[in-house]
Design a protein around this motif. Structure first.
Motif, PDB file in Angstrom:
ATOM      1  N   GLN A   1       0.832  -1.204   0.000  1.00 54.31           N
ATOM      2  CA  GLN A   1       0.000   0.000   0.000  1.00 54.31           C
ATOM      3  C   GLN A   1       0.866   1.253   0.000  1.00 54.31           C
ATOM      4  OE1 GLN A   1      -3.245   0.011  -0.397  1.00 54.31           O
ATOM      5  NE2 GLN A   1      -3.335   2.241  -0.393  1.00 54.31           N
TER       6      GLN A   1
ATOM      7  N   MET B   1       2.145   1.658  -3.475  1.00 57.33           N
ATOM      8  CA  MET B   1       1.086   2.113  -4.369  1.00 57.33           C
ATOM      9  C   MET B   1       0.832   3.607  -4.198  1.00 57.33           C
ATOM     10  SD  MET B   1      -1.081   0.823  -6.665  1.00 57.33           S
ATOM     11  CE  MET B   1      -1.543  -0.863  -6.284  1.00 57.33           C
ATOM     12  N   GLN B   2       0.786   4.079  -2.969  1.00 56.13           N
ATOM     13  CA  GLN B   2       0.544   5.499  -2.723  1.00 56.13           C
ATOM     14  C   GLN B   2       1.680   6.352  -3.280  1.00 56.13           C
ATOM     15  OE1 GLN B   2      -0.133   5.742   1.515  1.00 56.13           O
ATOM     16  NE2 GLN B   2      -2.258   5.074   1.348  1.00 56.13           N
TER      17      GLN B   2
ATOM     18  N   GLN C   1       3.653   5.525  -5.697  1.00 58.70           N
ATOM     19  CA  GLN C   1       3.614   5.403  -7.153  1.00 58.70           C
ATOM     20  C   GLN C   1       2.579   6.353  -7.754  1.00 58.70           C
ATOM     21  OE1 GLN C   1       4.397   1.586  -9.016  1.00 58.70           O
ATOM     22  NE2 GLN C   1       2.278   1.579  -9.758  1.00 58.70           N
ATOM     23  N   PHE C   2       1.396   6.425  -7.175  1.00 58.72           N
ATOM     24  CA  PHE C   2       0.379   7.305  -7.718  1.00 58.72           C
ATOM     25  C   PHE C   2       0.706   8.767  -7.472  1.00 58.72           C
ATOM     26  CE2 PHE C   2      -1.927   3.573  -8.645  1.00 58.72           C
ATOM     27  CZ  PHE C   2      -2.890   3.922  -9.584  1.00 58.72           C
TER      28      PHE C   2
ATOM     29  N   GLN D   1      -6.483   9.136 -10.765  1.00 63.69           N
ATOM     30  CA  GLN D   1      -5.970   9.183  -9.399  1.00 63.69           C
ATOM     31  C   GLN D   1      -6.370   7.955  -8.582  1.00 63.69           C
ATOM     32  OE1 GLN D   1      -7.497  12.932  -7.962  1.00 63.69           O
ATOM     33  NE2 GLN D   1      -6.043  14.139  -9.158  1.00 63.69           N
ATOM     34  N   ASP D   2      -7.340   7.195  -9.084  1.00 57.85           N
ATOM     35  CA  ASP D   2      -7.764   6.002  -8.362  1.00 57.85           C
ATOM     36  C   ASP D   2      -6.742   4.884  -8.541  1.00 57.85           C
ATOM     37  OD1 ASP D   2     -10.069   7.264  -7.562  1.00 57.85           O
ATOM     38  OD2 ASP D   2     -11.250   6.523  -9.257  1.00 57.85           O
ATOM     39  N   GLN D   3      -6.614   4.065  -7.525  1.00 60.14           N
ATOM     40  CA  GLN D   3      -5.676   2.958  -7.565  1.00 60.14           C
ATOM     41  C   GLN D   3      -6.406   1.709  -8.029  1.00 60.14           C
ATOM     42  OE1 GLN D   3      -3.601   2.603  -3.844  1.00 60.14           O
ATOM     43  NE2 GLN D   3      -3.310   4.789  -3.621  1.00 60.14           N
TER      44      GLN D   3
ATOM     45  N   VAL E   1      -6.277  -2.370  -8.672  1.00 62.91           N
ATOM     46  CA  VAL E   1      -5.590  -3.617  -8.318  1.00 62.91           C
ATOM     47  C   VAL E   1      -6.357  -4.759  -8.974  1.00 62.91           C
ATOM     48  CG1 VAL E   1      -4.871  -5.168  -6.469  1.00 62.91           C
ATOM     49  CG2 VAL E   1      -4.806  -2.687  -6.118  1.00 62.91           C
TER      50      VAL E   1
ATOM     51  N   ILE F   1       4.240  -2.482  -8.972  1.00 65.26           N
ATOM     52  CA  ILE F   1       4.024  -1.631  -7.795  1.00 65.26           C
ATOM     53  C   ILE F   1       5.419  -1.302  -7.278  1.00 65.26           C
ATOM     54  CG2 ILE F   1       2.833  -1.386  -5.586  1.00 65.26           C
ATOM     55  CD1 ILE F   1       1.116  -3.811  -6.392  1.00 65.26           C
TER      56      ILE F   1
END
Length: 310
Positions: free
Chosen positions: A5, A8-9, A11-12, A24-26, A28, A74
């Motif tokens: 997580q 992922m944060q 990365q975005f 902007q949404d992740q 998976v 990721i």
């Protein structure tokens, strides 16, 4: 230690700084196999691998390998070293699976502007064979058609003309991108065109002296309702599935005139933008679409067969 997580944060956050048009949404994927790796300086990275089979006779098999493995990296704030290490882990994972054969591919879809990751992808044998490109909803004022050209909505009676033109595009695309002209291509294209011509998705024909010389198969996608649209920002988008201009009519401005009508229709109906896929190695598309205002958002990197991943 960074969790998935956390990666992922980070990365975005990188994506948002690289390109404000990225969603902007992740996302998976479900039903995916996890892989993990570490960079040479000890940073943990991870990824998810999905496997899609496209059996003979499936429409998806016209533009995707029979056995397609897609890696969702990721890698947080480590685009080059993280991608390099993760691709090495992906290669090892593929080596432990049954041989998928020659009709297979390994794929990574990554933001086009992240050139740090580009270097790692190239080093591992990936090629940028396709891009998802977007255009802002800008009206086109130069819509005047030459006296011999007419653009109109196609209907069910135009099925043969639409199929002939879309097959021409597929045959050309198979030389320069991910498409494959399979023995059942004509039937698959006919089935898809028949459905499209009986739906609300617009198909536009350009006619010269009454003869169809270009087609634009289009549609609408609401990212809130379509699971395929997670790579776009929220809203209603115009989608261009296929544009084909007869070989004898190329370079005459008919394609530009056709797309002027299409883009103005997208604007009229309130699209927040339009998108399409094209092949960078295609010497026609790679020039035509940027001139129409499109620019790459995501690049589809592929290795075929999948076992050729270095």
């Amino acid at each position: 230690m960074a969790t998935a997580q956390d990666l992922m944060q980070a990365q975005f956050a990188r994506f948002a700084a690289l390109d404000p048009q990225l969603p902007q949404d992740q996302f998976v994927p479900t039903d995916a196999e996890p892989v993990a790796a570490r960079t040479s300086d000890g940073h943990a990275v991870a990824g998810l691998i999905t496997h899609t089979s496209n059996p003979e006779g499936s429409a998806r098999g016209l533009w995707q390998a029979g056995e397609a493995f897609e890696l969702f990296p990721i890698i947080g704030e480590h685009p080059r070293a993280g991608m390099d290490s993760l691709l090495g882990a992906c290669r090892e994972w593929l080596g432990e699976q049954d041989d998928p054969g020659p009709n297979s591919s390994a794929m990574v879809v990554w933001p086009s502007r992240d050139v740090q990751a580009t270097r790692a992808l190239l080093d591992h044998g990936f090629l940028p064979l396709s891009v998802l490109a977007i255009r802002s909803p800008t009206p086109v004022t130069d819509t005047e058609l030459s006296g011999t050209v007419k653009v109109r909505r196609a209907g069910p009676a135009d099925l043969d003309a639409v199929v002939e033109l879309t097959l021409t595009e597929l045959e050309y695309a198979a030389l320069v991108g991910t498409a494959t002209y399979r023995p059942d291509a004509a039937q698959l294209k006919r089935t898809a065109a028949r459905v499209r011509l009986h739906s609300d998705d617009p198909v536009w024909l350009a006619e010269q002296d009454g003869t169809p010389v270009a087609v634009a198969e289009c549609g609408w996608i609401d990212t809130g309702k379509s699971p395929r649209a997670y790579r776009l920002r929220p809203g209603s988008w115009g989608y261009i599935n296929c544009v084909s201009v007869h070989e004898k009519a190329r370079g005459t401005g008919i394609g530009r005139q056709l797309m002027s009508v299409v883009h103005n229709e997208f604007v009229r109906r309130g699209a927040i933008g339009s998108f399409l896929y094209y092949n960078p190695p295609n010497p026609l598309s790679s020039v035509f679409w940027p001139r129409q205002g499109y620019r790459p958002l995501w690049t589809m990197w592929e290795v075929r067969p999948a076992t050729a991943l270095r």
